[in-house]
Design a protein around this motif. Structure first.
Motif, PDB file in Angstrom:
ATOM      1  N   ASN B 325      89.867 -52.518  94.760  1.00 53.45           N
ATOM      2  CA  ASN B 325      88.829 -51.273  94.609  1.00 53.45           C
ATOM      3  C   ASN B 325      87.561 -51.722  95.221  1.00 53.45           C
ATOM      4  O   ASN B 325      87.711 -52.617  96.153  1.00 53.45           O
ATOM      5  N   HIS B 326      86.695 -50.445  95.355  1.00 52.93           N
ATOM      6  CA  HIS B 326      85.915 -50.959  96.373  1.00 52.93           C
ATOM      7  C   HIS B 326      85.016 -51.661  96.054  1.00 52.93           C
ATOM      8  O   HIS B 326      83.902 -52.238  96.908  1.00 52.93           O
ATOM      9  N   GLU B 327      84.853 -52.315  95.084  1.00 52.94           N
ATOM     10  CA  GLU B 327      84.433 -53.132  94.892  1.00 52.94           C
ATOM     11  C   GLU B 327      84.189 -54.556  94.800  1.00 52.94           C
ATOM     12  O   GLU B 327      83.929 -55.982  94.898  1.00 52.94           O
ATOM     13  N   GLY B 328      85.511 -54.163  95.714  1.00 60.71           N
ATOM     14  CA  GLY B 328      85.680 -55.809  96.415  1.00 60.71           C
ATOM     15  C   GLY B 328      86.847 -57.045  95.066  1.00 60.71           C
ATOM     16  O   GLY B 328      86.872 -57.981  95.730  1.00 60.71           O
ATOM     17  N   GLN B 329      87.487 -55.892  94.807  1.00 62.98           N
ATOM     18  CA  GLN B 329      87.830 -57.225  93.263  1.00 62.98           C
ATOM     19  C   GLN B 329      89.557 -56.446  93.892  1.00 62.98           C
ATOM     20  O   GLN B 329      89.640 -55.362  94.327  1.00 62.98           O
ATOM     21  N   SER B 344      84.270 -61.491  99.483  1.00 63.41           N
ATOM     22  CA  SER B 344      83.321 -60.691  99.210  1.00 63.41           C
ATOM     23  C   SER B 344      84.299 -59.500 100.196  1.00 63.41           C
ATOM     24  O   SER B 344      84.969 -59.768 100.808  1.00 63.41           O
ATOM     25  N   ARG B 345      84.089 -58.806  99.688  1.00 63.59           N
ATOM     26  CA  ARG B 345      84.698 -57.789 100.748  1.00 63.59           C
ATOM     27  C   ARG B 345      84.510 -57.398 102.646  1.00 63.59           C
ATOM     28  O   ARG B 345      85.345 -56.794 103.262  1.00 63.59           O
ATOM     29  N   LEU B 346      83.050 -57.399 102.873  1.00 64.77           N
ATOM     30  CA  LEU B 346      83.164 -57.766 103.763  1.00 64.77           C
ATOM     31  C   LEU B 346      83.687 -58.463 104.591  1.00 64.77           C
ATOM     32  O   LEU B 346      83.963 -58.227 105.950  1.00 64.77           O
ATOM     33  N   ASP B 347      84.446 -59.685 103.911  1.00 66.10           N
ATOM     34  CA  ASP B 347      85.424 -61.056 104.708  1.00 66.10           C
ATOM     35  C   ASP B 347      86.586 -60.541 104.334  1.00 66.10           C
ATOM     36  O   ASP B 347      87.636 -61.580 104.731  1.00 66.10           O
ATOM     37  N   TRP B 348      87.238 -58.972 104.403  1.00 67.19           N
ATOM     38  CA  TRP B 348      88.421 -58.783 104.186  1.00 67.19           C
ATOM     39  C   TRP B 348      88.921 -59.368 105.448  1.00 67.19           C
ATOM     40  O   TRP B 348      90.099 -58.950 105.965  1.00 67.19           O
ATOM     41  N   PHE B 349      87.764 -58.019 106.688  1.00 69.86           N
ATOM     42  CA  PHE B 349      88.783 -57.576 107.498  1.00 69.86           C
ATOM     43  C   PHE B 349      86.960 -58.139 108.398  1.00 69.86           C
ATOM     44  O   PHE B 349      86.139 -58.440 108.140  1.00 69.86           O
ATOM     45  N   GLU B 350      87.855 -58.072 109.762  1.00 69.47           N
ATOM     46  CA  GLU B 350      87.561 -58.816 111.252  1.00 69.47           C
ATOM     47  C   GLU B 350      86.733 -57.538 111.829  1.00 69.47           C
ATOM     48  O   GLU B 350      87.012 -56.043 111.439  1.00 69.47           O
ATOM     49  N   GLN B 351      85.691 -58.033 112.690  1.00 68.70           N
ATOM     50  CA  GLN B 351      85.161 -56.681 113.157  1.00 68.70           C
ATOM     51  C   GLN B 351      85.840 -55.773 114.152  1.00 68.70           C
ATOM     52  O   GLN B 351      85.823 -54.813 113.557  1.00 68.70           O
ATOM     53  N   ASP B 352      87.127 -56.466 114.633  1.00 63.27           N
ATOM     54  CA  ASP B 352      88.345 -55.839 115.872  1.00 63.27           C
ATOM     55  C   ASP B 352      89.478 -55.316 114.648  1.00 63.27           C
ATOM     56  O   ASP B 352      90.106 -55.814 114.673  1.00 63.27           O
ATOM     57  N   PHE B 353      89.242 -53.661 114.795  1.00 64.83           N
ATOM     58  CA  PHE B 353      90.439 -53.170 114.263  1.00 64.83           C
ATOM     59  C   PHE B 353      91.895 -54.006 114.307  1.00 64.83           C
ATOM     60  O   PHE B 353      92.529 -53.809 113.841  1.00 64.83           O
ATOM     61  N   MET B 354      91.683 -53.953 115.940  1.00 61.36           N
ATOM     62  CA  MET B 354      93.342 -54.460 116.512  1.00 61.36           C
ATOM     63  C   MET B 354      92.950 -56.148 116.672  1.00 61.36           C
ATOM     64  O   MET B 354      93.538 -56.623 117.310  1.00 61.36           O
ATOM     65  N   ASP B 355      92.316 -56.186 116.049  1.00 66.08           N
ATOM     66  CA  ASP B 355      92.424 -57.738 116.354  1.00 66.08           C
ATOM     67  C   ASP B 355      94.168 -58.539 115.690  1.00 66.08           C
ATOM     68  O   ASP B 355      94.064 -58.319 114.665  1.00 66.08           O
ATOM     69  N   PRO B 356      94.364 -59.001 116.777  1.00 61.06           N
ATOM     70  CA  PRO B 356      95.828 -59.974 116.793  1.00 61.06           C
ATOM     71  C   PRO B 356      96.007 -60.689 116.095  1.00 61.06           C
ATOM     72  O   PRO B 356      97.134 -61.146 115.801  1.00 61.06           O
ATOM     73  N   LYS B 357      95.034 -61.229 115.544  1.00 63.93           N
ATOM     74  CA  LYS B 357      95.384 -62.012 114.342  1.00 63.93           C
ATOM     75  C   LYS B 357      94.968 -61.347 112.830  1.00 63.93           C
ATOM     76  O   LYS B 357      95.337 -62.260 112.211  1.00 63.93           O
TER      77      LYS B 357
END
Lengths: 435, 420
Positions: B325-329, B344-357
């Motif tokens: 959900n949007h609260e990061g759960q 933290s939901r901020l840590d779910w994604f890398e900065q680069d959308f297409m990050d090869p990792k």
């Protein structure tokens, strides 16, 4: 702790997600198109994904439907059960059909026909008292010719046979059981009352053998044929009347069981959901309605089902679970019950649908589609090659018999025989020589 | 009914089906319930075990067996580490035997990945491929003709061939117009797959391809070579064309995936297992440390399923087994098991959308012990009789690794045998 045969009158209720909003769950994976038996045989229906989640986006209240092909959805729900994301496709289509009817976009002839075929109670009330004449008209060449020309019924439609005696007349003559310790309400459905009283007799006998007194209060058609023909207002009237006539029994602590699996599904879910009919009484009735085999499995689990001294049935029979029973989403309770009968071997059909889908296959323009949809099932029935076959829904039984020439019985008829009651009709012809 | 019910499996993807197949084959009384049909209808019909490792290495894995050992050493929490290389191999061999018995052999082994063309003309590393696909092997240098059918949308032979040519493959393309299909406005692979069962339809297809073969030594087609697991259609086309024929799997519905589904379902039903679709798991009953029932959604009221043991194989975020959900759960949908996901939901994604990792959230899932029991943060199982299999497990990134079917098959097989 409540016994399983006692009604649950303190239900908690969460209102379901509105039917139309479920289209947002669609991820366009096409699994429903794979599952749809209608789109597999005709181009007139482009498939569940196109109709419900896609065309559904363009259907607005009080606006013309973007697509009338939705009328070719048979409502079998293969799509619903296959959908991995929970889109209520069949329900979206049923509501779209109602919009088309309200728009007045049907031909007068089809509207008249759909209204006739959607009222089995009315047909039964007029037809049954003059059963020989009504049967002559329904089954004779002349009657079929006019039914086709005047109303657009398929000439080979699997018409039922009116019974000489109504189920309720038989019941009136039957003394109440002396040793009953509990009570249950039986929802007989129109087919048992007017066409196949033998199914109701078997149900009453089975319940009595398990210590129940069977109450059969006054009741109406469940309204499903009207719902599937887009006549929601009339369906609402029937459902309201049934709630009024039945909910009092629920409040006294009795549950409702039915042998017509499409009627029980309508009371449980179809009517409340499609009509948005969520009164307290509607919810009480829904929560306490059971398909009879579902109810018997619950008795079994509670150690309350009679299983001793069952008469063997040394037959190998094909069983087809109707779409409307699959739509209860409770597995295969009839098979679990039939497995209790000694020597009976049940071969389950993997075919999805017999094609008739309630009233769909009776219509001239849909008859061939229905027969093509049912083909794998008919082939299976021929392959098993039993003397009879088994199916929980009346219109499916009539369709199977019309297409294969093989008689079809309800599972409860087999259990009734196993309990020692005399079989009736085609079942008698098959079982009496064996015993 | 509830007497002697051994195991309930929730989820009808490859993991759930494999677990039930193993359990039923060992004589256990089993039931599979699922919200709908599973991932088999989406995937390629191949078994990817390990295509890229590390995931940002652009070179495909040559030998999945060798690289698996390295992955297991690097990532002791990866689902493959729970089963080991030998466990993966046992699952693959058993599945290959089952498919071969059904007359639809899967070829390949952990020794070497196939490189097969994808529906956009890229190289697709996969471990096991059905016999209907292996003539597309891109390590071979014989020229291919990729044939599309005008009436089948979503399959573009020109794109496939042009991209393959850019990568040094000798490929040409052809679009054929099949009048028998023009009678229908909508042609899915299912419908064309059933037409392919008619000899006259195949004859028409061959008649259109044959004069345009040019120098091609093999012919690629969309995955339409029949609905059921069978090689008859492929063999007939090859005989008529005088050349090897191969399928290129495309968008769903995927016939090659459905064929594997059919094989597993038939094996389960032969062994007495039961499969119910349309029964969505929505909750449980428990007495603290032990689950006593799984509840599935049904008309008017939930239905309880009472079994001794339960397997959760509902997939990850894509499969619907995990919701966020949007609260990061993030939570698992049936048993409400905890999901390993960055706090933290901020840590779910890398900065680069297409990050090869890839993104950390892709590795979200259920953490389990060596017995595949979901854990409550630490090392204790939450329920003594609940097990997990497939892509619902954490610490793998199946799409980027190209390990989707391998993880599902190997862990489903392992859990099935553990509980058998």
């Amino acid at each position: 702790m409540r016994n399983v045969w006692e009604a649950n009158t303190s239900i908690e209720f969460e209102k379901a997600e509105p039917v139309e909003l479920t289209l947002d769950h669609c991820i366009k994976c096409n699994i429903c198109v794979t599952a749809c038996p209608v789109t597999a045989v005709t181009d007139l229906f482009p498939g569940p994904k196109y109709e419900a989640p896609q065309a559904g986006r363009f259907r607005q209240p009080k606006q013309a439907s973007p697509d009338y092909s939705v009328d070719y959805c048979s409502g079998c729900r293969a799509c619903n059960l296959a959908c991995p994301t929970g889109v209520k496709i069949a329900e979206i289509n049923a509501r779209a059909r109602n919009d088309i009817v309200e728009e007045g976009k049907q031909s007068g002839r089809n509207k008249l026909r759909n209204n006739l075929i959607a009222r089995p109670e009315l047909l039964g009330k007029f037809g049954q008292p003059v059963a020989p004449l009504a049967n002559f008209l329904l089954h004779g060449g002349v009657g079929r010719f006019f039914a086709n020309k005047l109303f657009g019924f398929a000439t080979k439609a699997p018409m039922p046979v009116f019974s000489r005696e109504r189920f309720s007349n038989w019941l009136k003559k039957r003394p109440a059981p002396a040793n009953a310790t509990r009570k249950v309400v039986y929802f007989r459905g129109c087919s048992t009352e007017y066409f196949e009283p033998r199914v109701g007799k078997a149900a009453v006998q089975v319940m009595e053998a398990n210590g129940f007194e069977v109450l059969v209060p006054e009741q109406n058609c469940c309204g499903l044929p009207l719902l599937s023909n887009g006549e929601f207002d009339a369906a609402r009237a029937y459902h309201g009347s049934n709630i009024e006539k039945l909910v009092g029994y629920v409040k006294q602590g009795y549950v409702i069981v039915g042998t017509s699996t499409s009627c029980t599904l309508t009371l449980k879910e179809e009517a409340p959901e499609l009509l948005d009919y969520y009164t307290e009484d509607a919810r009480l009735l829904a929560a306490n309605t059971y398909d009879i085999d579902e109810f018997l499995t619950m008795l079994y689990d509670a150690g309350e089902l009679k299983t001793d001294g069952l008469r063997p049935i040394p037959l190998r029979l094909a069983y087809h679970q109707p779409c409307q029973f699959k739509a209860h989403r409770i597995g295969h309770p009839s098979v679990e019950i039939m497995e209790l009968i000694p020597e009976l071997e049940i071969v389950e059909s993997n075919a999805w649908c017999c094609g008739v889908a309630g009233t769909y296959g009776y219509k001239e323009e849909k008859y061939q589609i229905a027969m093509d949809v049912g083909r794998p099932l008919f082939d299976f029935i021929h392959e098993v090659n039993g003397p009879i076959n088994v199916c929980d829904s009346e219109t499916c039984r009539w369709q199977i018999t019309a297409a294969t020439g093989q008689a079809s019985v309800h599972p409860i008829e087999l259990l009734s025989f196993a309990y020692g009651y005399p079989p009736e009709g085609e079942l008698a012809k098959v079982l009496l020589p064996l015993s | 009914m509830s007497t002697q019910n051994d195991v309930l499996v929730v989820g009808a993807g490859l993991a759930g089906l494999t677990a039930v197949w193993q359990l039923a084959s060992h004589g256990k009384k089993v039931r599979l319930v699922s919200k709908g049909w599973g991932a088999t209808h989406w995937h390629s019909g191949c078994v990817d075990v390990l295509g890229y490792y590390p995931v940002d290495d652009p070179e495909p894995v040559e030998s999945p067996g060798v690289t698996l050992a390295k992955l297991i050493a690097d990532q002791p929490e990866h689902p493959y580490a729970l089963v080991g290389v030998a466990g993966v191999e046992a699952a693959l061999k058993a599945f290959q035997a089952l498919c071969a018995e059904a007359g639809y052999p899967l070829h390949g082994s952990l020794d070497k990945n196939w490189l097969l063309p994808s529906a956009v003309g890229t190289f697709r590393p996969t471990c096991l491929a059905p016999e209907t696909m292996i003539a597309g092997d891109l390590r071979r240098d014989d020229p291919m003709l990729v044939v599309g059918i005008k009436q089948l949308v979503d399959f573009y032979p020109n794109i496939i061939a042009e991209n393959l040519v850019k990568q040094g493959v000798d490929a040409d393309h052809l679009m054929v117009d099949l009048p028998p299909l023009a009678q229908r406005n909508f042609n899915t692979p299912i419908i064309i797959g059933s037409k392919m069962e008619e000899a006259s339809f195949r004859a028409e297809l061959v008649r259109q391809i044959k004069p345009k073969l040019g120098g091609a030594r093999r012919v690629g087609l969309p995955a339409i070579l029949g609905r059921l697991p069978s090689l008859a259609i492929k063999n007939d086309l090859e005989q008529q064309l005088g050349l090897p024929v191969f399928e290129i799997p495309g968008l769903p519905p995927s016939l090659p995936g459905i064929r594997l589904h059919t094989i597993l379902v038939q094996a389960i039903e032969r062994a007495g297992g039961r499969i119910y679709h349309g029964l969505e798991g929505v909750g449980i009953e428990s007495d603290g440390g032990r689950v006593t029932a799984v509840l599935t959604e049904a008309a008017a009221r939930n239905k309880p399923h009472r079994f001794n043991k339960y397997v959760v194989a509902t997939g990850g975020i894509l499969g619907g087994g995990i919701v966020t959900n949007h609260e990061g759960q993030a939570r698992e949908v049936v048993f409400d098991l905890p999901v390993t996901v960055p706090n933290s939901r901020l840590d779910w994604f890398e900065q680069d959308f297409m990050d090869p990792k890839g993104h950390p959230v892709y590795r979200a899932g259920l953490a389990v012990n060596e017995q595949f029991q979901p854990l409550n943060g630490g090392s204790q199982p939450i329920y003594e009789n609940v097990y997990a299999a497939g892509t619902t497990l954490s610490h793998s990134e199946v799409i980027r690794e190209r390990s989707f079917e391998g993880v599902a098959l190997a862990t489903g097989f392992a859990v099935g045998n553990l509980l058998a």
